[in-house]
Motif scaffolding. Structure first.
Motif, mmCIF file in Angstrom:
data_model
loop_
_atom_site.group_PDB
_atom_site.id
_atom_site.type_symbol
_atom_site.label_atom_id
_atom_site.label_comp_id
_atom_site.label_asym_id
_atom_site.label_seq_id
_atom_site.Cartn_x
_atom_site.Cartn_y
_atom_site.Cartn_z
ATOM 1 N N MET A 1 0.853 -1.195 0.000
ATOM 2 C CA MET A 1 0.000 0.000 0.000
ATOM 3 C C MET A 1 0.877 1.229 0.000
ATOM 4 O O MET A 1 1.748 1.392 0.834
ATOM 5 N N GLY A 2 0.680 2.105 -0.941
ATOM 6 C CA GLY A 2 1.525 3.281 -1.055
ATOM 7 C C GLY A 2 1.267 4.274 0.050
ATOM 8 O O GLY A 2 0.211 4.299 0.656
ATOM 9 N N GLY A 3 2.252 5.178 0.259
ATOM 10 C CA GLY A 3 2.072 6.179 1.294
ATOM 11 C C GLY A 3 3.055 7.306 1.124
ATOM 12 O O GLY A 3 4.085 7.315 1.757
ATOM 13 N N ALA A 4 2.762 8.278 0.246
ATOM 14 C CA ALA A 4 3.679 9.387 0.040
ATOM 15 C C ALA A 4 3.682 10.284 1.263
ATOM 16 O O ALA A 4 2.665 10.521 1.894
ATOM 17 N N ILE A 5 4.837 10.803 1.629
ATOM 18 C CA ILE A 5 4.962 11.675 2.782
ATOM 19 C C ILE A 5 5.817 12.871 2.407
ATOM 20 O O ILE A 5 6.480 12.889 1.385
ATOM 21 N N SER A 6 5.788 13.879 3.253
ATOM 22 C CA SER A 6 6.650 15.040 3.056
ATOM 23 C C SER A 6 7.946 14.825 3.811
ATOM 24 O O SER A 6 7.986 14.928 5.030
ATOM 25 N N ILE A 7 9.002 14.512 3.096
ATOM 26 C CA ILE A 7 10.308 14.327 3.729
ATOM 27 C C ILE A 7 10.760 15.617 4.384
ATOM 28 O O ILE A 7 11.367 15.619 5.443
ATOM 29 N N ASN A 8 10.453 16.739 3.756
ATOM 30 C CA ASN A 8 10.867 18.022 4.324
ATOM 31 C C ASN A 8 10.240 18.245 5.696
ATOM 32 O O ASN A 8 10.898 18.697 6.626
ATOM 33 N N LYS A 9 8.939 17.895 5.839
ATOM 34 C CA LYS A 9 8.273 18.062 7.125
ATOM 35 C C LYS A 9 8.875 17.142 8.167
ATOM 36 O O LYS A 9 9.068 17.519 9.319
ATOM 37 N N LEU A 10 9.155 15.906 7.772
ATOM 38 C CA LEU A 10 9.766 14.966 8.711
ATOM 39 C C LEU A 10 11.129 15.441 9.151
ATOM 40 O O LEU A 10 11.501 15.334 10.309
ATOM 41 N N ARG A 11 11.906 15.970 8.194
ATOM 42 C CA ARG A 11 13.258 16.429 8.516
ATOM 43 C C ARG A 11 13.205 17.576 9.509
ATOM 44 O O ARG A 11 14.004 17.660 10.436
ATOM 45 N N LYS A 12 12.251 18.508 9.328
ATOM 46 C CA LYS A 12 12.144 19.638 10.242
ATOM 47 C C LYS A 12 11.691 19.187 11.625
ATOM 48 O O LYS A 12 12.106 19.729 12.634
ATOM 49 N N LYS A 13 10.834 18.180 11.661
ATOM 50 C CA LYS A 13 10.321 17.694 12.938
ATOM 51 C C LYS A 13 11.388 16.974 13.733
ATOM 52 O O LYS A 13 11.437 17.053 14.947
ATOM 53 N N ASN A 14 12.257 16.252 13.052
ATOM 54 C CA ASN A 14 13.275 15.458 13.715
ATOM 55 C C ASN A 14 14.619 16.144 13.611
ATOM 56 O O ASN A 14 15.360 15.957 12.660
ATOM 57 N N GLU B 1 -3.004 -9.574 0.120
ATOM 58 C CA GLU B 1 -4.167 -10.448 0.284
ATOM 59 C C GLU B 1 -4.127 -11.177 1.627
ATOM 60 O O GLU B 1 -5.155 -11.333 2.296
ATOM 61 N N ILE B 2 -2.928 -11.596 2.028
ATOM 62 C CA ILE B 2 -2.780 -12.278 3.318
ATOM 63 C C ILE B 2 -3.194 -11.366 4.463
ATOM 64 O O ILE B 2 -3.901 -11.781 5.387
ATOM 65 N N LEU B 3 -2.774 -10.110 4.400
ATOM 66 C CA LEU B 3 -3.019 -9.171 5.492
ATOM 67 C C LEU B 3 -4.488 -8.780 5.633
ATOM 68 O O LEU B 3 -4.892 -8.264 6.678
ATOM 69 N N THR B 4 -5.271 -8.987 4.601
ATOM 70 C CA THR B 4 -6.700 -8.670 4.680
ATOM 71 C C THR B 4 -7.508 -9.827 5.245
ATOM 72 O O THR B 4 -8.712 -9.702 5.450
ATOM 73 N N ASN B 5 -6.851 -10.949 5.507
ATOM 74 C CA ASN B 5 -7.514 -12.113 6.081
ATOM 75 C C ASN B 5 -7.602 -11.943 7.600
ATOM 76 O O ASN B 5 -6.606 -11.650 8.259
ATOM 77 N N GLU B 6 -8.773 -12.146 8.151
ATOM 78 C CA GLU B 6 -8.950 -11.902 9.595
ATOM 79 C C GLU B 6 -8.189 -12.899 10.461
ATOM 80 O O GLU B 6 -8.017 -12.679 11.666
ATOM 81 N N ASN B 7 -7.721 -13.992 9.863
ATOM 82 C CA ASN B 7 -6.954 -14.969 10.621
ATOM 83 C C ASN B 7 -5.440 -14.771 10.477
ATOM 84 O O ASN B 7 -4.660 -15.561 10.998
ATOM 85 N N CYS B 8 -5.022 -13.700 9.792
ATOM 86 C CA CYS B 8 -3.601 -13.463 9.533
ATOM 87 C C CYS B 8 -2.874 -13.062 10.817
ATOM 88 O O CYS B 8 -3.333 -12.209 11.574
ATOM 89 N N LYS B 9 -1.707 -13.684 11.029
ATOM 90 C CA LYS B 9 -0.868 -13.367 12.192
ATOM 91 C C LYS B 9 0.484 -12.880 11.694
ATOM 92 O O LYS B 9 1.129 -13.536 10.867
ATOM 93 N N VAL B 10 0.932 -11.723 12.208
ATOM 94 C CA VAL B 10 2.162 -11.086 11.762
ATOM 95 C C VAL B 10 3.113 -10.935 12.943
ATOM 96 O O VAL B 10 2.708 -10.519 14.036
ATOM 97 N N LEU B 11 4.382 -11.257 12.707
ATOM 98 C CA LEU B 11 5.420 -11.099 13.717
ATOM 99 C C LEU B 11 6.461 -10.106 13.232
ATOM 100 O O LEU B 11 6.954 -10.212 12.113
ATOM 101 N N ASP B 12 6.808 -9.130 14.091
ATOM 102 C CA ASP B 12 7.855 -8.160 13.794
ATOM 103 C C ASP B 12 8.994 -8.371 14.790
ATOM 104 O O ASP B 12 8.825 -8.150 15.992
ATOM 105 N N VAL B 13 10.142 -8.806 14.295
ATOM 106 C CA VAL B 13 11.286 -9.147 15.140
ATOM 107 C C VAL B 13 12.223 -7.947 15.244
ATOM 108 O O VAL B 13 12.614 -7.363 14.227
#
Length: 304
Positions: free
Chosen positions: A1-14, A71-83
């Motif tokens: 899923m795409g997600g354009a952001i403002s790099i300039n805004k992020l840079r100023k914030k951080n 498609e996997i992530l839209t399944n209500e039985n999907c389990k995701v692990l972030d290590v």
């Protein structure tokens, strides 16, 4: 899923005061310090820069993932692990986008949110080098990011075997990592060479892209191995706002304690000489003598 952001805004914030620290964590037993198995980022103080790195990657790849898991992530039985979830930025955004899936983030440092989080997210403190505390074939999608400076070469082999073990047949494993640029100006190269020397002294390979591909190709339980690399010219002159954003991450890595103390010894410099030389390296970058940095994603599918 795409997600354009403002790099300039992020840079100023951080602002540049938010930097990432690499340090050795130790435990103390009967007044004797015992070194642990990791060199880890100090997320307790520096989570902002990791948030910035996450959104930078999302901007460059126009997605929070490249593995074909929509498609996997839209399944209500999907389990995701972030290590190695850190503050949980990737996980929290994923959980917000895919409300029907359930997400678990694990990390040795408990800097992830304990209470304010989506109801489909949980966190757990885990030392992954002791093995993942999950049954075989538990998760549909396993993600890991920004761990290249943490694991030794031998640990990488073990970690990958564990990620594959807990992934379901037909599920996906994905990695997102920065790669140290192979070519740069002569001043910055001194820092890169010292970093490589420091990493190799710990049996850590700071450039792991080809090695990860090689490990996965030699693994009989996965296939459909793919990768994508995003190029970031470092600094404003070559890279515009995106390059300047990455420069802040880059600066934080080299300038936050205890890196100056460690690196200055390798480079035979005093602490002040280290900072002065890094200022010269930044001037080199500002003139356009700057590396083309890389962030890569590698993903594969567990065989059925």
């Amino acid at each position: 899923m795409g997600g354009a952001i403002s790099i300039n805004k992020l840079r100023k914030k951080n602002k540049s005061k938010h930097t990432r620290t690499i340090q050795r964590y130790e435990k103390k037993t009967d007044d004797v310090k015992e070194p642990l198995k990791y060199y880890l980022a100090n997320f307790m103080k520096d989570t902002d820069i990791m948030v910035l790195l996450h959104f930078l990657g999302r901007y460059l790849f126009q997605s929070i993932h490249n593995a074909p898991v929509e498609e996997i992530l839209t399944n209500e039985n999907c389990k995701v692990l972030d290590v190695g979830c850190g503050a949980g930025t990737w996980l929290l955004e994923s959980a917000t986008l895919y409300r029907s899936s359930s997400f678990l983030g694990i990390d040795l440092c408990t800097v992830y949110p304990a209470e304010i989080k989506p109801d489909n997210v949980e966190f757990m403190q885990v030392d992954v080098l002791n093995g993942l505390p999950f049954e075989d074939n538990t998760y549909d999608y396993v993600h890991q990011g920004n761990m290249v400076e943490v694991y030794t070469i031998e640990q990488w082999n073990f970690i990958i075997s564990e990620l594959i073990r807990v992934c379901k047949p037909g599920g996906y494993i994905e990695f997102t990592e920065p790669e140290l640029a192979p070519k740069t100006g002569p001043i910055l190269k001194r820092f890169y060479d010292a970093l490589i020397e420091l990493s190799e002294s710990r049996n850590v390979r700071i450039r792991m892209y080809r090695n990860l591909i090689k490990i996965l190709n030699s693994t009989q339980t996965v296939h459909n191995i793919e990768s994508k690399v995003a190029i970031v010219p470092l600094g404003m002159k070559k890279g515009g706002n995106v390059g300047q954003t990455y420069l802040e991450v880059h600066d934080g890595f080299f300038l936050n304690d205890p890196m100056p103390e460690t690196m200055s010894k390798i480079m035979n410099l005093s602490r002040q000489e280290y900072f002065d030389l890094f200022d010269e390296a930044k001037q080199e970058i500002e003139k356009g003598v700057a590396p083309d940095c890389e962030i890569y994603r590698i993903w594969c599918q567990k065989k059925i």
